[in-house]
Write a protein that holds these residues in place. Structure first.
Motif, PDB file in Angstrom:
ATOM      1  N   ASP A  34       0.828  -1.135  -0.093  1.00 45.59           N
ATOM      2  CA  ASP A  34       0.034   0.035  -0.051  1.00 45.59           C
ATOM      3  C   ASP A  34       0.752   1.383   0.094  1.00 45.59           C
ATOM      4  O   ASP A  34       1.733   1.437   0.770  1.00 45.59           O
ATOM      5  CB  ASP A  34      -0.908  -0.246   1.137  1.00 45.59           C
ATOM      6  N   PRO A  35       0.534   2.224  -0.810  1.00 42.92           N
ATOM      7  CA  PRO A  35       1.629   3.283  -1.218  1.00 42.92           C
ATOM      8  C   PRO A  35       1.302   4.154   0.137  1.00 42.92           C
ATOM      9  O   PRO A  35       2.210   5.092   0.344  1.00 42.92           O
ATOM     10  CB  PRO A  35       1.195   3.961  -2.417  1.00 42.92           C
ATOM     11  N   THR A  36       0.167   4.000   0.912  1.00 43.60           N
ATOM     12  CA  THR A  36       0.082   5.103   2.215  1.00 43.60           C
ATOM     13  C   THR A  36       0.609   4.383   3.419  1.00 43.60           C
ATOM     14  O   THR A  36       0.251   4.942   4.326  1.00 43.60           O
ATOM     15  CB  THR A  36      -1.346   5.424   2.378  1.00 43.60           C
ATOM     16  N   ASP A  37       1.248   3.194   3.307  1.00 37.15           N
ATOM     17  CA  ASP A  37       1.843   2.670   4.375  1.00 37.15           C
ATOM     18  C   ASP A  37       2.904   3.274   4.959  1.00 37.15           C
ATOM     19  O   ASP A  37       3.769   3.998   4.614  1.00 37.15           O
ATOM     20  CB  ASP A  37       2.775   1.141   3.911  1.00 37.15           C
ATOM     21  N   CYS A  38       2.682   3.360   6.281  1.00 35.49           N
ATOM     22  CA  CYS A  38       3.349   4.343   7.281  1.00 35.49           C
ATOM     23  C   CYS A  38       4.904   3.968   7.500  1.00 35.49           C
ATOM     24  O   CYS A  38       5.689   4.862   7.682  1.00 35.49           O
ATOM     25  CB  CYS A  38       2.565   4.626   8.523  1.00 35.49           C
ATOM     26  N   LEU A  39       5.264   3.017   7.188  1.00 35.15           N
ATOM     27  CA  LEU A  39       6.764   2.520   7.437  1.00 35.15           C
ATOM     28  C   LEU A  39       7.438   2.521   5.788  1.00 35.15           C
ATOM     29  O   LEU A  39       8.492   2.193   5.873  1.00 35.15           O
ATOM     30  CB  LEU A  39       6.513   0.957   7.783  1.00 35.15           C
ATOM     31  N   SER A  40       6.897   2.861   4.862  1.00 34.41           N
ATOM     32  CA  SER A  40       7.290   3.019   3.473  1.00 34.41           C
ATOM     33  C   SER A  40       8.707   3.770   3.501  1.00 34.41           C
ATOM     34  O   SER A  40       9.528   3.298   2.812  1.00 34.41           O
ATOM     35  CB  SER A  40       6.626   3.729   2.693  1.00 34.41           C
ATOM     36  N   SER A  41       9.083   4.692   4.323  1.00 36.36           N
ATOM     37  CA  SER A  41      10.439   5.233   4.445  1.00 36.36           C
ATOM     38  C   SER A  41      11.373   4.401   5.029  1.00 36.36           C
ATOM     39  O   SER A  41      12.687   4.579   4.816  1.00 36.36           O
ATOM     40  CB  SER A  41      10.331   6.644   5.112  1.00 36.36           C
ATOM     41  N   LEU A  42      10.887   3.438   5.724  1.00 37.74           N
ATOM     42  CA  LEU A  42      11.923   2.257   6.390  1.00 37.74           C
ATOM     43  C   LEU A  42      12.257   1.304   5.125  1.00 37.74           C
ATOM     44  O   LEU A  42      13.467   0.649   5.054  1.00 37.74           O
ATOM     45  CB  LEU A  42      11.425   1.500   7.608  1.00 37.74           C
ATOM     46  N   TYR A  43      11.252   0.972   4.460  1.00 34.55           N
ATOM     47  CA  TYR A  43      11.369   0.147   3.273  1.00 34.55           C
ATOM     48  C   TYR A  43      12.328   0.539   2.259  1.00 34.55           C
ATOM     49  O   TYR A  43      12.941  -0.120   1.520  1.00 34.55           O
ATOM     50  CB  TYR A  43      10.150  -0.237   2.716  1.00 34.55           C
ATOM     51  N   ALA A  44      12.541   1.995   1.941  1.00 34.93           N
ATOM     52  CA  ALA A  44      13.160   2.497   1.004  1.00 34.93           C
ATOM     53  C   ALA A  44      14.544   2.502   1.290  1.00 34.93           C
ATOM     54  O   ALA A  44      15.554   2.791   0.431  1.00 34.93           O
ATOM     55  CB  ALA A  44      12.955   4.208   0.704  1.00 34.93           C
ATOM     56  N   ILE A  45      14.895   2.175   2.468  1.00 33.80           N
ATOM     57  CA  ILE A  45      16.394   2.086   2.936  1.00 33.80           C
ATOM     58  C   ILE A  45      16.836   0.827   3.012  1.00 33.80           C
ATOM     59  O   ILE A  45      16.114   0.020   3.881  1.00 33.80           O
ATOM     60  CB  ILE A  45      16.917   2.707   4.308  1.00 33.80           C
ATOM     61  N   PRO A  46      17.782   0.165   2.251  1.00 37.99           N
ATOM     62  CA  PRO A  46      17.878  -1.078   2.297  1.00 37.99           C
ATOM     63  C   PRO A  46      18.445  -1.666   3.747  1.00 37.99           C
ATOM     64  O   PRO A  46      19.370  -0.948   4.362  1.00 37.99           O
ATOM     65  CB  PRO A  46      19.362  -1.395   1.402  1.00 37.99           C
ATOM     66  N   ASN A  47      17.813  -2.783   4.184  1.00 33.76           N
ATOM     67  CA  ASN A  47      18.094  -3.604   5.412  1.00 33.76           C
ATOM     68  C   ASN A  47      17.542  -2.676   6.643  1.00 33.76           C
ATOM     69  O   ASN A  47      17.897  -3.201   7.763  1.00 33.76           O
ATOM     70  CB  ASN A  47      19.527  -3.718   5.516  1.00 33.76           C
TER      71      ASN A  47
END
Length: 101
Positions: A34-47
């Motif tokens: 979901d693009p509105t997932d609040c953890l998306s900024s964490l997913y964007a950074i490897p590991n």
């Protein structure tokens, strides 16, 4: 009883570890997410999510990188409360660690 408690403690950790091991480029959306997932900024950074889970399991915060800390500090309070409901004492400790970096 101890085994049951351990199971319910490790189940969310295992789920977060599985989610944290998905590898994509930061510019690409994660399929099915979901693009509105609040953890998306964490997913964007490897590991990043994996580093956070490992610090939760080990109780050591030194393995969390600077960019991961910045992403965590950028999460909303509602997101943190919702996603870390199983361990309410962990986010403030991680926030303190990341604020000092």
């Amino acid at each position: 009883m101890w085994m049951i408690n351990k199971f319910f403690f490790l189940l969310p950790v295992a789920c977060m570890t599985v989610l944290g091991t998905a590898q994509t480029l930061p510019s690409q959306p994660i399929p099915g997410q979901d693009p509105t997932d609040c953890l998306s900024s964490l997913y964007a950074i490897p590991n990043c999510l994996q580093e956070i889970v490992q610090s939760f399991v080990n109780g050591e915060f030194g393995t969390i990188g600077h960019s991961c800390c910045r992403a965590f500090l950028g999460l909303s309070a509602d997101c943190i409360t919702e996603r870390f409901a199983f361990a309410p004492d962990f986010p403030p400790t991680l926030r303190d660690h990341c604020s000092g970096q």
